[in-house]
Design a protein around this motif. Structure first.
Motif, mmCIF file in Angstrom:
data_model
loop_
_atom_site.group_PDB
_atom_site.id
_atom_site.type_symbol
_atom_site.label_atom_id
_atom_site.label_comp_id
_atom_site.label_asym_id
_atom_site.label_seq_id
_atom_site.Cartn_x
_atom_site.Cartn_y
_atom_site.Cartn_z
ATOM 1 N N UNK A 325 0.834 -1.210 0.000
ATOM 2 C CA UNK A 325 0.000 0.000 0.000
ATOM 3 C C UNK A 325 0.865 1.256 0.000
ATOM 4 N N UNK A 326 1.882 1.255 0.868
ATOM 5 C CA UNK A 326 2.709 2.462 1.016
ATOM 6 C C UNK A 326 3.539 2.739 -0.235
ATOM 7 N N UNK A 327 3.866 1.688 -0.987
ATOM 8 C CA UNK A 327 4.665 1.885 -2.198
ATOM 9 C C UNK A 327 3.904 2.731 -3.220
ATOM 10 N N UNK A 328 2.569 2.757 -3.100
ATOM 11 C CA UNK A 328 1.757 3.571 -4.019
ATOM 12 C C UNK A 328 1.635 5.027 -3.570
ATOM 13 N N UNK A 329 2.021 5.322 -2.328
ATOM 14 C CA UNK A 329 1.928 6.706 -1.852
ATOM 15 C C UNK A 329 3.092 7.516 -2.425
ATOM 16 N N UNK A 330 2.973 8.866 -2.358
ATOM 17 C CA UNK A 330 4.104 9.693 -2.812
ATOM 18 C C UNK A 330 5.382 9.322 -2.052
ATOM 19 N N UNK A 331 6.510 9.598 -2.658
ATOM 20 C CA UNK A 331 7.798 9.117 -2.163
ATOM 21 C C UNK A 331 8.195 9.709 -0.801
ATOM 22 N N UNK A 353 12.175 -8.793 7.299
ATOM 23 C CA UNK A 353 11.696 -7.445 6.973
ATOM 24 C C UNK A 353 12.362 -6.963 5.685
ATOM 25 N N UNK A 354 13.665 -7.216 5.577
ATOM 26 C CA UNK A 354 14.370 -6.772 4.371
ATOM 27 C C UNK A 354 13.826 -7.462 3.129
ATOM 28 N N UNK A 355 13.465 -8.742 3.266
ATOM 29 C CA UNK A 355 12.971 -9.422 2.063
ATOM 30 C C UNK A 355 11.593 -8.877 1.668
ATOM 31 N N UNK A 356 10.781 -8.486 2.665
ATOM 32 C CA UNK A 356 9.494 -7.859 2.333
ATOM 33 C C UNK A 356 9.733 -6.522 1.611
ATOM 34 N N UNK A 357 10.699 -5.748 2.118
ATOM 35 C CA UNK A 357 11.000 -4.455 1.483
ATOM 36 C C UNK A 357 11.439 -4.663 0.037
ATOM 37 N N UNK A 358 12.303 -5.664 -0.179
ATOM 38 C CA UNK A 358 12.807 -5.918 -1.523
ATOM 39 C C UNK A 358 11.655 -6.335 -2.451
ATOM 40 N N UNK A 359 10.812 -7.265 -1.946
ATOM 41 C CA UNK A 359 9.708 -7.769 -2.779
ATOM 42 C C UNK A 359 8.703 -6.680 -3.142
ATOM 43 N N UNK A 360 8.459 -5.742 -2.194
ATOM 44 C CA UNK A 360 7.413 -4.751 -2.452
ATOM 45 C C UNK A 360 7.968 -3.474 -3.056
ATOM 46 N N UNK A 365 14.237 3.588 3.797
ATOM 47 C CA UNK A 365 14.166 4.851 4.546
ATOM 48 C C UNK A 365 12.723 5.283 4.799
ATOM 49 N N UNK A 366 11.759 4.727 4.040
ATOM 50 C CA UNK A 366 10.352 5.121 4.263
ATOM 51 C C UNK A 366 9.677 4.282 5.336
ATOM 52 N N UNK A 367 10.363 3.249 5.821
ATOM 53 C CA UNK A 367 9.763 2.395 6.856
ATOM 54 C C UNK A 367 10.251 2.814 8.241
ATOM 55 N N UNK A 368 9.323 3.025 9.156
ATOM 56 C CA UNK A 368 9.668 3.336 10.548
ATOM 57 C C UNK A 368 9.090 2.216 11.414
ATOM 58 N N UNK A 369 9.970 1.463 12.024
ATOM 59 C CA UNK A 369 9.518 0.360 12.878
ATOM 60 C C UNK A 369 9.245 0.892 14.283
ATOM 61 N N UNK A 370 8.067 0.532 14.838
ATOM 62 C CA UNK A 370 7.742 0.973 16.204
ATOM 63 C C UNK A 370 7.873 -0.198 17.164
ATOM 64 N N UNK A 371 8.601 0.061 18.235
ATOM 65 C CA UNK A 371 8.796 -0.983 19.241
ATOM 66 C C UNK A 371 8.404 -0.413 20.597
ATOM 67 N N UNK A 372 7.551 -1.147 21.335
ATOM 68 C CA UNK A 372 7.130 -0.579 22.617
ATOM 69 C C UNK A 372 8.174 -0.857 23.689
ATOM 70 N N UNK A 488 -7.718 2.544 0.906
ATOM 71 C CA UNK A 488 -8.241 3.406 -0.150
ATOM 72 C C UNK A 488 -8.506 4.815 0.397
ATOM 73 N N UNK A 489 -9.015 4.870 1.650
ATOM 74 C CA UNK A 489 -9.287 6.194 2.237
ATOM 75 C C UNK A 489 -7.997 6.941 2.544
ATOM 76 N N UNK A 490 -6.968 6.184 2.961
ATOM 77 C CA UNK A 490 -5.679 6.832 3.236
ATOM 78 C C UNK A 490 -5.147 7.464 1.952
ATOM 79 N N UNK A 491 -5.269 6.724 0.841
ATOM 80 C CA UNK A 491 -4.796 7.246 -0.442
ATOM 81 C C UNK A 491 -5.583 8.505 -0.809
ATOM 82 N N UNK A 492 -6.903 8.476 -0.533
ATOM 83 C CA UNK A 492 -7.740 9.636 -0.846
ATOM 84 C C UNK A 492 -7.341 10.844 0.010
ATOM 85 N N UNK A 493 -6.980 10.578 1.278
ATOM 86 C CA UNK A 493 -6.545 11.666 2.165
ATOM 87 C C UNK A 493 -5.285 12.332 1.626
#
Ligand code: G
Ligand code: G
Ligand code: MN
Length: 503
Positions: A325-331, A353-360, A365-372, A488-493
């Motif tokens: 989804x995020x790959x479709x948002x502006x850079x 995680x890296x393999x998901x980034x590569x595949x998608x 740099x656009x991914x921010x991982x949150x850890x509690x 879809x709503x996020x993209x519209x926003x």
């Protein structure tokens, strides 16, 4: 043995025979031979007797040694080596026999408790310090448990006491209070009292079960409720606790069936830069509307997934979808994604995680991982390694829900976070009590000093927004800016804000 019996018999016969020969005093020559033979027999007989005696005592000693070893092995198998208390297996055996013998009209109780705060002792003093605390607690409690009761260590920081025969349930309540009180007051190895607490669960026989497993499970359910209630609380088993477990079972079955389907999806909540209120990206928040069990909140299904070993799979699928989804948002739009503490125990996490980034195709740099914060109690060597690997390829790491856990300042610095998300409990109290205002300002100042980005969670009102901006907080998130919405709503926003900016 046979030689031992035969030797004196032969000796007697010979002695009598030679006596007779002597009496007739026939041949002095044969007399000497017979004396020599006699001597040889005596020597042989004594030798055999000594040998036999030695053999027998050797065998006896060996038998005794084996008996002792067996008894010791048996005792080891039934006792916890650290505290010397009966272990769970032995406890179950004894509880079962208590329940068989329970006289009519009388009650038995199972009191289970977990000691809270040992983790902090382990953190501060190492594993050895935690062990000593456990030994001292067990030792201290043997004085409040009477000799007809059974006191066992169930494993880890869990213990159980069985009251075998009581007139009224009040006795169990009284002992539960004594146990919780004693642990709350416990001080050991020079520590001040009050750093430990116990959460206690109680189940009563015969009403709540007459077999050891059921009764124990119900006492443990009550204990889980006590843990949710708070430090040092005591809960008695109630029927609806089983219903809760049933619901969890249903959720687990549905999760297994639907994990590869389309009913679990990330929604997206906007993250806003407070200087001009621009959307800078979104946090992915998992949503599940199950066709079989209905909507399930994320904290529930995430914890079910953790318990039944599905979290890696679920986490991977959600991340993959969110990155697509995020790959479709502006850079310039970032994607924030939550990792649960359990995921940080997987040494292959960074690679996955890296393999998901590569595949998608989403740039790291656009991914921010949150850890509690709660991920950083206990051994954090692996978590640290994973964080370093991710940072190494440009993924940023945010500390989520800051202020709710035990993260220390030195940990924050040593773990190289990029962002601190100030927990919404502080933001909610902004403008209501001055303490929160002081804390929020201090955290923002501190983060700025360390070169970290600050984000305020749970911003709901314009006045909170105003004071955060004045305090120098860089980013915000909350219902004031928008709830989590489907992709879809996020993209519209995004499109709407871009158009607004262009106009
Ligand atoms: O979305 P709220 O909306 O109710 O989320 C509740 C909790 O669930 C939050 O603490 C959030 O961090 C966590 N959560 C939501 N989505 C995910 C996810 O995809 N993975 C993990 N590990 N936690 C999530
Ligand atoms: O990952 P984290 O624990 O920060 O999850 C964010 C949680 O906060 C989610 O459960 C989300 O639904 C919730 N949340 C987001 N914005 C607000 C808000 O403005 N107010 C409240 N009460 N909760 C919020
Ligand atoms: Mn989060």
């Amino acid at each position: 043995m046979i030689v031992l019996v035969l030797a004196p018999v032969v000796f007697f016969i010979l002695a009598t025979t030679t006596g007779l020969l002597n009496h007739f005093s026939v041949l002095s020559h044969s007399h000497v031979i017979i004396d020599a033979l006699l001597l040889a027999f005596v020597v042989a007989a004594v030798g055999t007797a000594v040998y036999a005696y030695r053999r027998i005592s050797d065998i006896n000693r060996e038998v005794e040694r084996r008996r002792q070893a067996q008894a010791q092995a048996h005792s080891f198998a039934r006792h916890d080596p650290l505290t010397g208390l009966p272990n769970r297996g032995f406890y179950t055996e004894r509880l079962q026999s208590v329940l068989y013998r329970l006289p009519p009209g009388r009650f038995a109780a199972v009191i289970v408790f977990e000691i809270l705060g040992l983790r902090l002792v382990n953190d501060a003093r190492g594993q050895y310090g935690g062990d000593i605390a456990l030994i001292e607690i067990a030792e201290g409690l043997t004085h409040v448990v009477s000799s007809d009761m059974l006191f066992a260590r169930m494993g880890g920081d869990n213990f159980a006491i069985v009251i075998p025969d009581m007139e009224s349930i009040d006795e169990a309540a009284r002992l539960a209070r004594i146990v919780a009180g004693a642990i709350g007051r416990a001080s050991f190895a020079g520590d001040t009292a009050g750093s430990l607490a116990a959460c206690v669960g109680v189940a009563i026989a015969p009403d709540e079960g007459l077999d050891a497993d059921t009764l124990t499970r119900r006492a443990e359910l009550a204990m889980e409720r006590a843990m949710r209630t708070g430090r040092s609380s005591i809960c008695f088993y109630a029927k609806e606790m089983d219903a809760h477990i049933e619901r969890r079972g249903e959720i687990e079955r549905a999760l297994r069936a639907e994990i590869s389907g389309t009913s679990i999806v990330p929604h997206y909540q906007p993250l806003v830069a407070l200087d001009g209120d621009r959307i800078i990206g979104f946090e992915a928040l998992a949503r599940w509307n199950s066709p079989t069990v209905g909507p399930v909140p994320p904290d529930v299904f995430i914890s079910v997934a953790e318990e039944c070993g599905l979290i890696q799979d679920l986490g991977d699928r959600l991340l993959r979808q969110a990155c697509r989804d995020a790959a479709d948002w502006p850079d310039d739009m970032i994607l924030a994604f939550n990792l649960s503490p359990r995921q940080l125990k997987d040494p292959a996490l960074a690679l996955r995680i890296l393999s998901v980034l590569r595949d998608t195709g989403l740039p790291p740099r656009r991914l921010k991982i949150e850890i509690t914060e709660s991920a950083f109690v206990g051994d954090i060597t692996l978590a640290r390694k994973i964080i370093e690997e991710l940072r190494g390829v440009g993924v940023h790491i945010a500390l989520d829900d800051f202020g709710t856990g035990y993260a220390t300042l030195s940990q924050l610095i040593s773990l190289h976070f990029d962002k601190i998300k100030i927990d919404r409990s502080f933001i909610r109290r902004l403008g209501q009590d001055t303490d929160s205002e002081v804390i929020v300002k201090a955290v923002i100042g501190l983060a700025r000093g360390l070169g970290l980005v600050t984000l305020a969670e749970g911003v709901e009102s314009a006045s909170q927004h105003g004071s955060l901006r004045d305090a120098g907080c860089m980013q915000g998130q909350g219902y004031l800016f928008g709830k989590a919405v489907p992709a879809s709503e996020a993209a519209a926003m995004i499109t709407a804000t871009k158009e607004h900016a262009a106009a």
